[in-house]
Enzyme design. Structure first.
Site, short mmCIF file in Angstrom:
data_model
loop_
_atom_site.label_atom_id
_atom_site.label_comp_id
_atom_site.label_asym_id
_atom_site.label_seq_id
_atom_site.Cartn_x
_atom_site.Cartn_y
_atom_site.Cartn_z
N ASP A 171 33.49 54.34 -66.08
CA ASP A 171 34.86 54.77 -67.12
C ASP A 171 34.90 54.08 -68.49
OD1 ASP A 171 36.43 55.74 -64.73
OD2 ASP A 171 36.72 53.71 -64.02
N ARG A 201 56.10 36.26 -66.63
CA ARG A 201 56.56 37.91 -66.40
C ARG A 201 57.72 37.95 -65.85
NH1 ARG A 201 51.84 40.43 -63.51
NH2 ARG A 201 51.58 38.49 -62.59
N HIS A 230 51.45 58.40 -63.98
CA HIS A 230 51.93 57.21 -64.77
C HIS A 230 53.48 57.32 -64.23
CE1 HIS A 230 48.45 57.91 -67.22
NE2 HIS A 230 48.47 56.73 -67.20
N CYS A 269 41.12 57.60 -70.72
CA CYS A 269 42.70 57.69 -70.32
C CYS A 269 43.18 58.28 -71.68
CB CYS A 269 43.32 56.45 -70.45
SG CYS A 269 42.77 55.42 -68.90
N LYS A 328 49.23 55.52 -76.89
CA LYS A 328 48.52 54.30 -77.18
C LYS A 328 49.24 53.82 -78.62
CE LYS A 328 44.62 53.39 -74.67
NZ LYS A 328 44.71 52.22 -73.73
N GLU A 377 40.54 53.77 -78.08
CA GLU A 377 41.69 52.74 -78.20
C GLU A 377 41.20 52.18 -79.56
OE1 GLU A 377 43.09 50.61 -75.24
OE2 GLU A 377 43.12 48.67 -76.34
N CYS A 435 44.46 60.02 -63.92
CA CYS A 435 44.09 58.49 -63.85
C CYS A 435 44.00 58.17 -62.63
CB CYS A 435 45.03 57.86 -65.05
SG CYS A 435 44.32 56.24 -65.54
N GLY A 489 39.29 57.24 -59.11
CA GLY A 489 38.55 56.04 -58.37
C GLY A 489 39.51 54.95 -57.62
N SER A 490 40.62 54.64 -58.07
CA SER A 490 41.55 53.62 -57.25
C SER A 490 42.54 54.48 -56.76
CB SER A 490 42.21 52.73 -58.29
OG SER A 490 42.99 53.36 -59.27
N1 GLN Z 1 38.47 54.00 -62.18
C1 GLN Z 1 39.84 53.38 -62.59
C2 GLN Z 1 40.72 53.71 -61.54
O1 GLN Z 1 40.91 54.72 -61.04
C3 GLN Z 1 40.04 54.12 -63.97
C4 GLN Z 1 41.25 53.44 -64.51
C5 GLN Z 1 41.54 53.91 -65.93
O2 GLN Z 1 41.21 55.02 -66.32
N2 GLN Z 1 42.37 53.09 -66.43
O3 GLN Z 1 41.89 52.81 -61.59
ZN ZN Z 2 42.63 56.61 -66.88
#
Ligand code: GLN
Ligand code: ZN
Length: 757
Positions: free
Chosen positions: A593, A15, A689, A638, A114, A599, A721, A426-427
């Site tokens: 999630d 990477r 993002h 997403c 996507k 996708e 997100c 969430g994160s």
């Molecule tokens: N719960 C995940 C987060 O908050 C969802 C991530 C995602 O949708 N890609 O990271």
């Molecule tokens: Zn998301």
């Protein structure tokens, strides 16, 4: 027999490109250093392909961020506000990719979407009134010359005009046709220039051809290519398609004077049949026979069976799509030999192409025998009890009771949330500190007790901060997770993990998809420990956080010896156990999630239900069908590109869904209304993002726009997100603004914050 590939992973074996580019973003290196590093990588990749024995090498498959953005940039399809920025060309390019906030101005990034049915994301070109298409970039020419200087003749690669238009967004009342003449002129200028530089072939990628095409689409295709092919400047043109067959366009395409046609024999269900109806003798067929999306060894016997049926004289063996979608090499993995021998990553796929070519030329029969022996091995022990359980599932297993409307009122009473409840996805930021702690724990440099104390501490800090800014539904922050799929896979029997199997997801971001090796079964509770801990620390509701079966499947490398449907049901049963455990531990809101549900939607509408939704949606329902009526089930997707499958999304029968609507637009909301969408929604009020911080006014505005379309009692306020890729300062600033904005709107709606919903 000769060989080629459509494209190679540009991010590098370790990477390198990611780290280099991020250093540039953080002003740790200058442009010169970045360019030099990129050049060294390209050189390494070409030499590797050459040494492997690949006959025709691509160039310009390299990109600093995205190849669609590269093509738009080359053609000057750059929004006015960005062309005007006083920045270098490279920084303008990155401004389009990531947004820009600084002395030169404040602009949003282009919409990110996507890339067909993959987990790669492209930036959607914006066609405006002011757009003046002309050749302004030089990357494609420079990279061709760069390879030439190494003594390597390459075939430059470019996104074709048809796909470029089909991915574009058009402002005002503009449409694709308006840009046809200018595109023809510009592509012809590129042909001439490449020919002058000594190029023989040019590859134009047209994956948009594998979708359902209307007569108008085909007319657009012809309107672009008839004039283009009439003046090729002596260049040979390869029309490259991938991700499916081109059944609607095949006739049109073979009648046009392309020199080569690239077809996908892996995902293209009808490709073989199409070619059997006839393939012009004056064209070269680039046969995509080695899977560019999965990591399993190629079954030579099956490939040969296809290739031998082709009524084609001039054949080049190729990959089904760019190798961008698979990891770099198995050489840096430490699976035991009995496992490793079943895998082929990008580098190993090169050898497979060369092998196939050798076998076809009659030079080596050993290669075929060895490959057959590999596929004859019994790889795994099947879980027959699980197969029986799945065979015996009934409608009741897939149905939650009571119906949504009844649950909605029961939950309103039980949860007692304010109007426009605020939450996150969430994160929270995965800081250096967090990643380091996880890595140290994994390497056994710190004890479990020390690691647990660290995670608990993070959770407590963030719970306190969420409470302080007044979020309504809290999250524990997902600090214990490296990745939303890998984390689950690690606790499920049947999964394997690579060490270095990174695949580019967008820009400098990579994912390391786990590998489904055998039958799936939950070995122990996965998320219960930290969710229950977080809930024990506060009186506020803490949302449990899980990844759904369809997303786990879509972001893994799936088996090729078990159907996707069967695999999804195995995963659903495992996650169902987890949901019920969380509920038993007092978690009242559980988010499952399904970030990646959209996708793998087949590219052709006619296949949507029969090939996918008919099992994917029930698999999701199976996960939550057994919970209490008062347990609120959230889901997150997403991207908001699900306008066309709204009914299916409603049929997931979740209570709340959050999704991304801020980076594209709010059109989806009209559709939700029109189709009487029942589920409560959190359309995402700002774009995570990009590192820019939305102001309170900006968020208030967005909420008001949303409220014009969604009833207040159905609306949740959240980012679009998870926040794990963001830094702490911008996250805190943005969420503080979000809660302030929500409170302002509540006051405006003159509903007291404590009122029942
Ligand atoms: N719960 C995940 C987060 O908050 C969802 C991530 C995602 O949708 N890609 O990271
Ligand atoms: Zn998301």
């Amino acid at each position: 027999m000769t060989t080629t590939i459509i494209g190679f992973p540009r991010i590098g074996e370790h990477r390198e490109l990611k780290f280099l580019t991020e250093k540039y973003f953080h002003h740790e290196i200058d442009e010169e250093k970045l360019q030099a590093g990129a050049k060294a990588l390209r050189q390494k990749h070409w030499q590797q392909l050459h040494t492997a024995g690949i006959d025709y090498l691509p160039s310009n498959d390299f990109s600093f961020y995205d190849q669609t953005l590269d093509t738009a940039f080359l053609l000057n399809i750059i929004p006015e506000e960005v062309s005007q920025l006083e920045l270098s060309d490279l920084d303008k390019y990155f401004a389009l990719a990531r947004g820009y906030q600084g002395p030169a101005g404040d602009i949003k990034a282009l919409p990110m979407k996507k890339w067909f049915n993959t987990n790669y994301h492209y930036l959607a070109p914006k066609f405006e009134k002011q757009t003046t298409i002309k050749v302004r970039g030089a990357k494609i020419f420079q990279e061709f010359q760069e390879a030439q200087a190494l003594g390597i003749d390459t075939r430059p690669v470019l996104i074709g005009p048809f796909t470029l238009l089909s991915l574009g967004e058009f402002s005002d009342d503009l449409q694709a046709q308006d840009f046809v003449p200018a595109l023809i002129t510009a592509y012809q200028e590129i042909f001439t220039k490449l020919k002058t530089l000594g190029a023989d072939w040019l590859q134009l990628d047209e994956p948009a051809l594998v979708k359902d095409l209307t007569p108008a689409d085909l007319a657009l295709f012809s309107a672009l290519y008839e004039p283009l092919l009439a003046q090729k400047a002596g260049l040979k043109l390869l029309l490259q398609t991938y991700f499916g067959d081109i059944r609607d366009a095949y006739e049109t395409v073979i009648d046009l004077p392309f020199d080569g046609i690239g077809l996908d024999f892996v995902e293209g269900l009808q490709t073989l049949e199409l070619v059997k109806t006839g393939f012009p003798a004056d064209k070269t067929l680039f046969a995509g026979i080695v899977n560019g999306k999965n990591i399993w060894r190629n079954n030579y016997q099956k490939s040969l069976a296809i290739l031998q049926q082709l009524p084609v004289e001039d054949l080049v063996l190729s990959t089904s799509c760019s190798l961008l979608h698979v990891p770099y090499t198995t050489a840096n993995e430490n699976f035991e030999p009995a496992i490793l021998e079943h895998f082929a990553f990008a580098t190993e796929k090169l050898q497979e192409l060369v092998d196939l070519s050798e076998i076809l030329s009659g030079n080596d029969s050993q290669l075929l025998t060895q490959n057959q022996a590999l596929f004859a091995k019994k790889r795994i022990q099947e879980n027959t009890a699980l197969a029986t359980k799945i065979a015996n599932l009934t409608e009741a297993d897939f149905t939650r009771t009571p119906a949504f409307a009844k649950r909605e009122s029961l939950q309103a009473q039980a949860l007692n949330l304010p109007l426009l409840p605020t939450t996150t996805i969430g994160s929270f930021p995965q800081t250096r500190e967090v990643k380091q702690a996880r890595a140290q724990y994994k390497r056994q440099e710190i004890t479990e007790t020390a690691y647990d104390a660290f995670i608990a501490n993070q959770i407590n800090d963030w719970l306190a901060w969420q409470t302080e800014i007044g979020l309504d539904v809290l999250v524990h922050g997902e600090f214990e997770r490296n990745d939303m799929v890998e984390y689950f896979g690690q606790n499920l029997a049947g999964y394997l993990f690579s060490q270095n199997g990174w695949v580019q997801s967008y820009g400098t971001r990579g994912v390391k998809p786990p590998i489904i090796w055998g039958d799936i079964q939950r070995e122990q509770a996965i998320t219960v420990k930290w969710s229950a801990y977080a809930q024990s620390q506060t009186d506020k509701i803490v949302k449990g956080m899980l990844t759904g079966p369809v997303t786990i499947l879509n972001w893994s490398f799936p088996r090729e010896d078990l159907s996707l449907k069967e695999t999804a049901l195995q995963l659903a049963l495992a996650i169902q156990d987890e949901v019920l455990d969380l509920e038993a531990q007092g978690i009242r809101i559980i988010q499952i999630d399904e970030a990646a549900l959209r996708e793998k939607l087949p590219l052709r509408k006619s296949d949507w239900y029969s090939e996918y939704l008919d099992w994917a949606i029930p698999a999701f329902r199976l996960v939550h069908s057994q919970v209490q009526p008062t347990t609120q089930i959230h889901t997150h997707m997403c991207y908001s590109q699900f306008t066309d499958i709204i009914q299916a999304i409603d049929d997931m029968d979740a209570d709340v869904i959050s999704f991304e609507a801020s980076r594209s637009n709010l059109e989806i909301l009209d559709e939700l209304k029109a189709q009487h969408f029942q589920t409560q929604v959190g359309p995402g009020v700002y774009d995570i993002h990009s590192p820019r911080v939305p102001s309170v006014a900006e968020i208030t505005n967005t909420i008001e726009e949303i409220l014009a379309k969604v009833p207040a009692n159905k609306l949740w306020i959240n980012p679009d997100c998870g926040l794990k890729t963001r830094g702490v300062p911008e996250t805190k600033a943005s969420l503080t603004n979000l809660t302030t904005a929500a409170k302002e709107i509540r006051t405006k709606l003159s509903a007291p914050v404590t009122s029942r919903r």
